[in-house]
Write a protein that holds these residues in place. Structure first.
Motif, short mmCIF file in Angstrom:
data_model
loop_
_atom_site.label_atom_id
_atom_site.label_comp_id
_atom_site.label_asym_id
_atom_site.label_seq_id
_atom_site.Cartn_x
_atom_site.Cartn_y
_atom_site.Cartn_z
N MET A 1 0.81 -1.18 0.00
CA MET A 1 0.00 0.00 0.00
C MET A 1 0.86 1.26 0.00
SD MET A 1 -3.13 0.66 -0.03
CE MET A 1 -4.09 2.10 -0.01
N LEU A 2 1.96 1.22 0.72
CA LEU A 2 2.84 2.38 0.75
C LEU A 2 3.53 2.59 -0.59
CD1 LEU A 2 4.43 2.10 4.30
CD2 LEU A 2 2.77 3.75 3.49
N ALA A 3 3.76 1.52 -1.34
CA ALA A 3 4.38 1.66 -2.66
C ALA A 3 3.42 2.40 -3.61
CB ALA A 3 4.75 0.29 -3.22
N ILE A 4 2.14 2.15 -3.49
CA ILE A 4 1.17 2.85 -4.32
C ILE A 4 1.13 4.33 -3.94
CG2 ILE A 4 -1.30 3.04 -4.84
CD1 ILE A 4 -1.45 -0.02 -4.41
N ALA A 5 1.17 4.62 -2.65
CA ALA A 5 1.20 6.01 -2.20
C ALA A 5 2.46 6.71 -2.69
CB ALA A 5 1.11 6.07 -0.68
N ALA A 6 3.59 6.00 -2.66
CA ALA A 6 4.85 6.58 -3.16
C ALA A 6 4.76 6.86 -4.65
CB ALA A 6 6.01 5.64 -2.86
N ALA A 7 4.14 5.96 -5.41
CA ALA A 7 4.00 6.18 -6.85
C ALA A 7 3.13 7.40 -7.13
CB ALA A 7 3.39 4.93 -7.50
N ILE A 8 2.09 7.60 -6.34
CA ILE A 8 1.24 8.78 -6.51
C ILE A 8 2.00 10.05 -6.19
CG2 ILE A 8 -0.81 9.95 -5.57
CD1 ILE A 8 -2.06 7.12 -5.28
N VAL A 9 2.78 10.02 -5.10
CA VAL A 9 3.57 11.20 -4.72
C VAL A 9 4.60 11.52 -5.79
CG1 VAL A 9 5.27 12.07 -3.05
CG2 VAL A 9 3.19 10.96 -2.25
N PHE A 10 5.27 10.48 -6.31
CA PHE A 10 6.25 10.69 -7.39
C PHE A 10 5.57 11.26 -8.64
CE2 PHE A 10 9.19 7.35 -5.47
CZ PHE A 10 10.07 8.30 -4.98
N GLY A 11 4.39 10.77 -8.95
CA GLY A 11 3.66 11.28 -10.11
C GLY A 11 3.28 12.74 -9.95
N ILE A 12 2.83 13.11 -8.75
CA ILE A 12 2.49 14.51 -8.49
C ILE A 12 3.73 15.38 -8.57
CG2 ILE A 12 1.68 16.09 -6.68
CD1 ILE A 12 -0.27 13.86 -5.83
N ALA A 13 4.83 14.92 -8.00
CA ALA A 13 6.08 15.69 -8.06
C ALA A 13 6.54 15.85 -9.50
CB ALA A 13 7.16 15.00 -7.23
N PHE A 14 6.39 14.81 -10.30
CA PHE A 14 6.79 14.88 -11.71
C PHE A 14 5.93 15.88 -12.47
CE2 PHE A 14 6.47 13.17 -16.09
CZ PHE A 14 7.79 13.41 -16.48
N LEU B 148 8.62 16.60 -2.00
CA LEU B 148 7.75 15.52 -2.47
C LEU B 148 8.57 14.28 -2.84
CD1 LEU B 148 5.13 17.41 -4.64
CD2 LEU B 148 4.75 16.27 -2.46
N LEU B 149 9.72 14.49 -3.45
CA LEU B 149 10.59 13.36 -3.77
C LEU B 149 11.10 12.68 -2.51
CD1 LEU B 149 12.61 14.79 -6.79
CD2 LEU B 149 10.79 13.09 -6.84
N ALA B 150 11.46 13.47 -1.50
CA ALA B 150 11.91 12.90 -0.24
C ALA B 150 10.78 12.11 0.43
CB ALA B 150 12.41 14.00 0.69
N LEU B 151 9.56 12.62 0.37
CA LEU B 151 8.41 11.90 0.92
C LEU B 151 8.19 10.58 0.19
CD1 LEU B 151 5.91 11.74 2.75
CD2 LEU B 151 4.68 13.03 1.00
N LEU C 68 10.45 8.81 -1.41
CA LEU C 68 11.53 7.89 -1.05
C LEU C 68 11.32 7.32 0.36
CD1 LEU C 68 14.64 9.71 -2.52
CD2 LEU C 68 13.61 7.57 -3.31
N CYS C 69 10.81 8.14 1.26
CA CYS C 69 10.53 7.67 2.61
C CYS C 69 9.43 6.60 2.59
CB CYS C 69 10.12 8.84 3.48
SG CYS C 69 9.81 8.39 5.19
N LEU C 70 8.40 6.81 1.78
CA LEU C 70 7.33 5.82 1.67
C LEU C 70 7.86 4.52 1.07
CD1 LEU C 70 4.38 8.07 0.47
CD2 LEU C 70 4.62 6.95 2.69
N LEU C 71 8.73 4.63 0.07
CA LEU C 71 9.32 3.42 -0.51
C LEU C 71 10.19 2.68 0.49
CD1 LEU C 71 10.28 4.31 -4.18
CD2 LEU C 71 8.56 2.71 -3.39
N ALA C 72 10.95 3.42 1.30
CA ALA C 72 11.79 2.79 2.31
C ALA C 72 10.94 2.06 3.34
CB ALA C 72 12.67 3.83 2.98
#
Length: 63
Positions: free
Chosen positions: A1-14, A30-33, A35-39
């Motif tokens: 679930m956190l990987a999906i949230a990270a993908a959304i955050v990365f998409g918004i940052a992009f 946003l990129l740091a957030l 990466l934190c979610l992915l970690a």
């Protein structure tokens, strides 16, 4: 679930980076957030099971 949230955050940052828009938070934050979610996801937090197994299959092997 956190990987999906990270993908959304990365998409918004992009998208913000492409458009050049800011909502009060920088693209770097946003990129740091993301990466934190992915970690956290890689660490096993937020996953259904750390072992990756199904709870039914683990229940059957105990009997």
């Amino acid at each position: 679930m956190l990987a999906i949230a990270a993908a959304i955050v990365f998409g918004i940052a992009f998208l913000f980076s492409l458009i050049g828009t800011s909502i009060g938070i920088s693209t770097t934050a946003l990129l740091a957030l993301g990466l934190c979610l992915l970690a956290l996801h890689q660490g096993g937090i937020g996953t259904r099971s750390v072992s990756g197994g199904n709870w039914r299959s683990s229940r059957r092997t105990r009997r």
